[in-house]
Design an enzyme around this catalytic site. Structure first.
Site, short mmCIF file in Angstrom:
data_model
loop_
_atom_site.label_atom_id
_atom_site.label_comp_id
_atom_site.label_asym_id
_atom_site.label_seq_id
_atom_site.Cartn_x
_atom_site.Cartn_y
_atom_site.Cartn_z
N ASP A 116 -11.30 36.92 25.40
CA ASP A 116 -12.54 36.25 25.81
C ASP A 116 -12.15 34.83 26.20
O ASP A 116 -11.03 34.37 25.92
CB ASP A 116 -13.54 36.23 24.64
CG ASP A 116 -14.85 35.54 25.03
OD1 ASP A 116 -15.35 35.78 26.15
OD2 ASP A 116 -15.38 34.74 24.23
N SER A 117 -13.09 34.12 26.83
CA SER A 117 -12.83 32.71 27.13
C SER A 117 -12.69 31.89 25.85
O SER A 117 -12.14 30.80 25.88
CB SER A 117 -13.99 32.16 27.97
OG SER A 117 -15.19 32.25 27.23
N TYR A 139 -16.12 29.95 30.98
CA TYR A 139 -15.93 30.62 32.27
C TYR A 139 -17.25 30.67 33.06
O TYR A 139 -17.23 30.74 34.28
CB TYR A 139 -15.52 32.08 32.05
CG TYR A 139 -14.08 32.34 31.65
CD1 TYR A 139 -13.13 31.32 31.55
CD2 TYR A 139 -13.67 33.65 31.40
CE1 TYR A 139 -11.82 31.62 31.20
CE2 TYR A 139 -12.36 33.95 31.05
CZ TYR A 139 -11.44 32.93 30.95
OH TYR A 139 -10.15 33.23 30.61
N CYS A 157 -15.63 39.95 27.23
CA CYS A 157 -16.30 38.84 27.90
C CYS A 157 -17.05 39.42 29.11
O CYS A 157 -16.43 40.02 29.99
CB CYS A 157 -15.25 37.84 28.36
SG CYS A 157 -15.89 36.49 29.37
N CYS A 173 -23.90 37.93 26.94
CA CYS A 173 -22.68 37.11 26.82
C CYS A 173 -22.25 37.26 25.37
O CYS A 173 -23.09 37.17 24.46
CB CYS A 173 -22.99 35.65 27.14
SG CYS A 173 -21.69 34.49 26.66
N THR A 174 -20.97 37.52 25.16
CA THR A 174 -20.53 37.85 23.80
C THR A 174 -20.70 36.67 22.83
O THR A 174 -20.83 36.87 21.63
CB THR A 174 -19.07 38.35 23.80
OG1 THR A 174 -18.24 37.41 24.50
CG2 THR A 174 -18.98 39.70 24.48
N1 DGL Z 1 -18.22 35.08 26.26
C1 DGL Z 1 -18.31 35.12 27.67
C2 DGL Z 1 -19.26 36.22 28.16
O1 DGL Z 1 -19.42 37.22 27.49
C3 DGL Z 1 -18.46 33.88 28.49
C4 DGL Z 1 -18.62 32.55 27.90
C5 DGL Z 1 -18.16 31.48 28.86
O2 DGL Z 1 -16.98 31.18 28.83
O3 DGL Z 1 -19.00 30.98 29.64
O4 DGL Z 1 -19.82 36.13 29.22
#
Ligand code: DGL
Length: 260
Positions: free
Chosen positions: A13-14, A45, A77, A191-192
């Site tokens: 993930d980010s 991200y 992610c 979003c996780t």
């Molecule tokens: N956790 C990521 C997702 O599920 C993104 C969070 C991010 O870096 O903006 O979209």
């Protein structure tokens, strides 16, 4: 030497958001070893361009293969899945891959009012993948798509006041929640990271509103894929190795907080 079956599953993930998926993966696949990589130095991200997210994702998968010899990958992610899973499938046809996407379909099955809120990053909501999913379902329900700038970052940085303020702002922007006609009765956490704001969100929406995140279906899909490829570890203690492009100490602290 480790056998191919004992090789780890990569999860990335980010930042810390994918820990919400890792937790369910560990429960579903207790004998497996995992390498969790947080690309913290390049997070968030969700408010960057597609090309940037795709490039980071490709670099991480190369690293997980070269340095950790992963046998499968879970892209934990939504943003990276939306921007890059099609590229990964093309570049790594031999690597079993599982992505995450906002649970629009399960939401349609659950919703009685037919009005569904979807919280996600800007990149996810603008993606061709999400648009296709939305177009396929838009005759069955009405979706209120809410980009949540800053929320993943506030969760990542453990800023409870900002998390609370942003959750309040975005739930308010989506309109009325509740179980009466015209109200949103189902809220998709797309979003996780948002799984870690579950309590704040649940407190803001009307009683009876259902929140949905994607950990369990993703873990079941990972099991199915490993089974289909004869790659299940079988017995063993399993475990997790953490890797971060930012602070490993902070990632480990987050894991201690959120994986227990
Ligand atoms: N956790 C990521 C997702 O599920 C993104 C969070 C991010 O870096 O903006 O979209």
């Amino acid at each position: 030497m480790r056998s191919a079956l004992q090789a780890p599953i990569g999860v990335f993930d980010s930042g810390v958001g994918g820990l919400s998926i890792l937790k369910v993966l560990r429960a579903e696949l207790p004998a497996e070893s995992f390498v969790y990589l947080a690309d913290t130095a390049h997070a968030p991200y969700g408010e960057r361009g597609d090309a940037y997210v795709a490039e980071r994702t490709r670099a991480i998968v190369r690293r997980l293969r070269d340095e950790h010899a992963i046998k499968a990958l879970v892209v934990a992610c939504n943003t990276a899945t939306a921007a890059a899973i099609h590229l990964l499938r093309r570049e790594h046809p031999d690597l079993p891959l599982v992505g995450v996407e906002p649970a629009l379909k399960p939401a349609v099955a659950l919703s009685k009012t037919g009005r569904i809120g979807v919280m996600a990053t800007r990149v996810t909501l603008a993606s061709a993948k999400l648009r296709a999913l939305h177009d396929a379902l838009k005759d069955q329900a009405e979706f209120v798509l809410q980009p949540c700038d800053g929320l993943a970052d506030a969760i990542e940085n453990r800023d409870p006041a900002l998390v609370a303020a942003l959750c309040a702002r975005y739930t308010q922007a989506m309109g009325a929640f509740g179980t009466r006609p015209g109200q949103i009765d189902t809220l998709v956490l797309g979003c996780t990271h948002y799984a870690f704001a579950w309590d704040e969100l649940a407190a803001l929406v009307a009683p009876g509103t259902r929140l949905i995140e994607t950990g369990e279906p993703v873990a079941r899909q990972a099991r199915r894929l490993l089974e289909a490829n004869d790659q299940l570890a079988g017995t063993g203690a399993g475990g997790v190795e953490f890797v971060s492009t930012g602070s490993l100490t902070e990632l480990q602290a987050a894991a201690t907080r959120w994986l227990s």
